[in-house]
Design a protein around this motif. Structure first.
Motif, mmCIF file in Angstrom:
data_model
loop_
_atom_site.group_PDB
_atom_site.id
_atom_site.type_symbol
_atom_site.label_atom_id
_atom_site.label_comp_id
_atom_site.label_asym_id
_atom_site.label_seq_id
_atom_site.Cartn_x
_atom_site.Cartn_y
_atom_site.Cartn_z
ATOM 1 N N GLY A 109 -7.914 3.704 0.195
ATOM 2 C CA GLY A 109 -7.853 4.477 -1.039
ATOM 3 C C GLY A 109 -9.027 5.430 -1.159
ATOM 4 N N LEU A 127 -3.138 3.099 -6.669
ATOM 5 C CA LEU A 127 -3.393 3.993 -5.536
ATOM 6 C C LEU A 127 -2.221 4.947 -5.309
ATOM 7 C CD1 LEU A 127 -5.189 1.730 -2.936
ATOM 8 C CD2 LEU A 127 -6.093 3.694 -4.153
ATOM 9 N N PHE A 166 -0.335 7.818 -0.330
ATOM 10 C CA PHE A 166 -0.613 6.402 -0.125
ATOM 11 C C PHE A 166 0.607 5.640 0.377
ATOM 12 C CE2 PHE A 166 -0.757 2.030 -1.737
ATOM 13 C CZ PHE A 166 -1.846 1.592 -1.014
#
Lengths: 331, 335
Positions: A284, A28, A35
């Protein structure tokens, strides 16, 4: 010696999940630069807190061989009940929350009674409960999204901080630890596992399966109520339509954590890692600008995959060989 | 009189009583228009419930039916918006999609021995996501409403005389499936698979094949009802059918098919769907808050199931007492 070996295997299994989690984080953070920012991770933390709190009680339903699909509706209703008690009836927030918890316990009790004493499959009873609880929530709130502005004490549950950390984290850690101790170190935990693994054998050794199961549903509904209160306080709103979809998230977290849906085994620590994973996956998907439709799709696929990897029995060869390569903790 | 026959009579009595009460409370209830709409609503649930009853007889459950309705509607919407393929050509494709979902469910249930409800719950999530994904979107990527104009397709929402076409299809389907269940070997196999799968397998029934067949049929029925739904609404939305599995479960449970498998028939389901449709219609006619509908549906499932268990115990106790009295009389006559 055997005991330590078993413990080591269990640890390995939990750690294996941990590695998957780290892999997921790595993927991710490569895919989206946003992220690994503090703001984003704290967003994940909120949803992990809600799912984790729900899991801590929910897990006892699958362990005893049942399921509780009403947790989402229960959580939404809890926020609405708490709001009505505090801001319309005018009860101080502590007794109001106690009454809300009692309502949750009562509904869990009804779920348990109908499942055990009338022999109705748990998913039907709790699915029906999900439906009527949603109806009650809609009826009480008139279908509106209610904004909760007071009392301050109640709002502090969600947004307050203690030693620099948000209070919901303390709540989640507390219920997860309590649930873990209840499962692994108390008579009730042993009974729950025994009933889920082999009801007849449990009955013959003096365990009352019905009572154990009812307790499991009470625990599940109570945890959902706590999650609902935290959610209402955190978002400062109570909304009946908040209910949808949480049960699928919770099932995913528990199944990914290695709990069997056939009963007889379960891991609270695994469920916590599962909850973090569900939080990451949902986050995500949002970060990658996937449409919201991907959410249930991915959840469904993850549930099936996790079940296949947990499941023994008839397996296609490629899964068996995959399990061998990953190191099967069951052997 | 057998227990099930008496139960059905009580149900029909209740149905008539509620009908009478509603016609007294609301003068528009007994109008032909309203009754036909009621039957049409009942058929909408009923077609799905016919397939669902077969799944229930094999002691399974299919939670994916609502999402199958959604995905079928979206498949039809795509064909109608982006192609000029005639309705009769793409409707079989849409119905095939429902069967395909059944195949998927059956595969995971028979091959991996996973619990039915979790497999179908997962496929429900997947399908609900897919339905949103393939929904017809406008230039900004938002789901846009499809206005169906194809006259052939809209014909499915039409009427023959006073009856809606869907009502006729439902009744024909019910008669056919009832005949199939009671008078053919495959029908008997379905009962046997639900009553005792091990015994069924040992007596040479291919239970896996039976399970595949019922889930495929259940998917097919859901797809079929979806086509009627979108034709009547003249639009197709990805939310179609989501959550409708509770209506279907309620109707089947009212009809008297238990969750334990091996028992049940289509007549009960037909009465159950009409019963449910009448209650929903009554809520509308009496002007009660529509939010009460999920409470009633969820409540009905719990109450009917609880009453059924009590009723079964009661009837068994009654039969036992009667048998005891009979033997006592015989003893006295002998002495």
């Amino acid at each position: 010696m055997n005991l330590t070996a078993a413990k080591a295997r269990q640890l390995l299994k939990d750690l294996r999940l941990f590695f998957v989690l780290i892999l997921l984080m790595a993927v991710l953070s490569v895919l989206s630069p946003r992220f690994l920012t503090l703001g984003n991770l704290s967003n994940v933390l909120w949803s992990v807190c809600i799912i984790g709190i729900m899991c801590s009680g929910f897990i006892y339903a699958p362990i005893t061989g049942g399921i509780d699909l009403s947790v989402g509706s229960m959580a939404a209703l809890a926020g609405i009940i708490a709001n009505v008690l505090m801001n319309q009836v005018g009860i101080p927030w502590v007794p109001a929350l106690v009454i809300t918890l009692a309502c949750g316990m009562f509904i869990g009790f009804i779920n348990g009674i109908v499942t055990t004493k009338f022999g109705v499959p748990a998913f039907i009873v709790t699915m029906a409960a999900k439906t009527y609880l949603f109806g009650i929530a809609m009826l009480v709130s008139n279908g509106d999204m209610i904004t909760i502005m007071k009392p301050k004490g109640f709002l502090a549950i969600g947004v307050g901080k203690l030693f620099g950390l948000p209070i919901p984290i303390y709540i989640m850690v507390a219920v997860i630890v309590a649930s873990h101790i209840l499962l692994k170190h108390t008579v009730f935990g042993r009974k729950a596992i025994a009933v889920g693994a082999n009801e007849v054998a449990a009955k013959l050794s003096g365990v009352d399966p019905d009572r154990t199961r009812i307790m499991a549903y009470v625990l599940s509904a109570t945890a959902a109520t706590v999650a609902g209160i935290v959610m209402a306080s955190l978002t400062q709103q109570a909304y009946a339509a908040n209910a949808g979809g949480y049960e699928l998230d919770v099932i995913t977290a528990v199944v990914v954590g290695g709990t069997s849906l056939m009963g007889g085994s379960g891991s609270v620590a695994g469920a916590l890692i599962g909850a973090v994973m569900v939080g990451f996956i949902n986050n995500g998907l949002n970060l990658l600008n996937m449409p919201s439709s991907f959410h249930p799709l991915v959840t469904g696929v993850v549930i099936l995959l996790a079940l296949l990897l947990n499941q023994g029995g008839k397996m296609p060869k490629f899964i068996l060989s995959m399990r061998k390569r990953l190191g099967d903790p069951g052997k | 009189m057998s227990i099930t026959a008496l139960r059905r009579l009580i149900l029909i009595g209740l149905l008539l009583a509620i009908g009478l009460g509603l016609s007294l409370a609301s003068p528009s209830f007994l109008k032909l228009d309203n009754l036909m709409t009621l039957l049409q609503e009942a058929s909408q649930t009923g077609i799905v419930a016919v397939g669902f009853t077969l799944v229930l007889i094999t002691a399974g459950i299919d939670m994916s039916i609502g999402a199958v309705i959604a995905i079928t509607a979206m498949i039809c919407a795509n064909f109608l918006t982006y192609t000029h393929i005639p309705a009769f050509a793409f409707i079989p494709v849409a119905l095939g999609a429902g069967c395909l979902v059944g195949l998927f469910n059956g595969f995971f249930i028979t091959r991996f021995k996973l619990p039915e409800f979790i497999v179908t719950l997962a496929s429900r999530g997947i399908l609900a996501g897919l339905a949103l994904l393939i929904a017809v979107k406008d230039a900004d990527g938002f789901v846009s409403n499809v206005f169906i104009q194809d006259p052939v397709y809209l014909g499915f929402g039409g009427t023959v005389g006073p009856f809606y076409i869907i009502t006729i299809v439902f009744l024909v389907l019910a008669v056919l499936v009832q005949f199939f269940l009671k008078r053919t070997r495959s029908g008997t196999n379905i009962y046997a698979t639900g009553a005792n799968p091990t015994a069924a397998r040992l007596s040479g029934i291919n239970t896996d094949k039976t399970i595949f067949a019922v889930y495929m049929f259940s998917g097919f029925c859901a797809s079929l009802s979806s086509i009627f739904l979108s034709a009547r609404m003249m639009t197709a939305m990805p939310e179609f059918g989501i959550g409708s599995e509770m209506d279907v479960i309620a109707a089947v449970v009212i009809g008297g098919t238990p969750f334990t498998g091996g028992i049940g028939d289509i007549w009960g389901t037909v009465i159950g769907t009409v019963f449910l449709a009448m209650i929903k219609n009554g809520i509308l006619k009496l002007g009660i808050s529509p939010y009460i509908q999920p409470i009633v549906i969820g409540g009905i499932i719990v109450v009917v199931v609880v009453v059924d268990v009590w009723y079964k115990g009661f009837a068994e106790r009654l039969a036992r007492n009667r048998a005891r009295r009979r033997t006592a009389e015989q003893d006295r006559a002998a002495a």
